[in-house]
Design a protein around this motif. Structure first.
Motif, PDB file in Angstrom:
ATOM      1  N   GLU A  18      19.004  -2.717  -1.721  1.00 16.05           N
ATOM      2  CA  GLU A  18      17.027  -2.887  -2.105  1.00 16.05           C
ATOM      3  C   GLU A  18      16.900  -3.678  -1.928  1.00 16.05           C
ATOM      4  N   ALA A  22      14.711  -2.782   1.818  1.00 20.93           N
ATOM      5  CA  ALA A  22      13.524  -3.686   1.492  1.00 20.93           C
ATOM      6  C   ALA A  22      12.979  -4.680   2.387  1.00 20.93           C
ATOM      7  N   LEU A  25      12.513  -2.439   6.039  1.00 22.35           N
ATOM      8  CA  LEU A  25      11.557  -1.615   6.168  1.00 22.35           C
ATOM      9  C   LEU A  25       9.765  -2.420   6.266  1.00 22.35           C
ATOM     10  N   ALA A  57      16.422   5.658   1.768  1.00 22.47           N
ATOM     11  CA  ALA A  57      15.271   4.834   1.051  1.00 22.47           C
ATOM     12  C   ALA A  57      13.608   5.292   1.741  1.00 22.47           C
ATOM     13  N   HIS A  58      12.942   4.549   1.277  1.00 24.52           N
ATOM     14  CA  HIS A  58      11.218   5.378   1.973  1.00 24.52           C
ATOM     15  C   HIS A  58      10.711   4.380   1.218  1.00 24.52           C
ATOM     16  N   ARG A  59       9.280   4.442   1.997  1.00 20.89           N
ATOM     17  CA  ARG A  59       8.393   3.243   1.312  1.00 20.89           C
ATOM     18  C   ARG A  59       6.945   3.974   2.015  1.00 20.89           C
ATOM     19  N   TRP A  66       2.633  -1.748  -0.442  1.00 25.63           N
ATOM     20  CA  TRP A  66       3.805  -1.284   0.487  1.00 25.63           C
ATOM     21  C   TRP A  66       5.238  -1.238  -1.032  1.00 25.63           C
ATOM     22  N   THR A  68       8.711   0.387  -1.778  1.00 29.51           N
ATOM     23  CA  THR A  68      10.099   1.067  -1.179  1.00 29.51           C
ATOM     24  C   THR A  68      10.627   1.667  -2.733  1.00 29.51           C
TER      25      THR A  68
END
Length: 95
Positions: A18, A22, A25, A57-59, A66, A68
């Protein structure tokens, strides 16, 4: 990709993934065009002993910040068996 011994450190490994994603990204967001609102989904690999898992994973924007999001893991295979090994290899080739 994060690796852990069988039966050890799943929580710690997940936390490290994680933090890494993060940061990654954040860096991608710096390089993105000003008009780009969303970044693509990123595949993540997590191994616990011989078992391989795939996460995504996506933001997304929530208000001014933002956030994550890491979607739960999908088991790719167990490399101690021939069929599991082939599942992992074919999944990696697709990625």
């Amino acid at each position: 990709m994060e690796t852990r011994r069988e039966g050890e450190g799943q929580t710690t490994g997940r936390a490290q993934l994680e933090i890494w994603v993060a940061s990654h990204l954040n860096r991608l967001q710096e390089f993105a065009c000003d008009g780009a609102e969303e970044l693509p989904f990123l595949p993540l690999l997590f191994t616990q002993g011989p078992v391989w898992f795939l996460l995504f994973a996506h933001r997304q924007r929530e208000g001014q910040a933002w956030v994550t999001i890491i979607y739960e893991k999908v088991t790719l295979g167990d490399v101690t068996t021939p069929s599991g090994f082939l599942k992992v290899v074919s999944s990696l080739l697709l990625l």
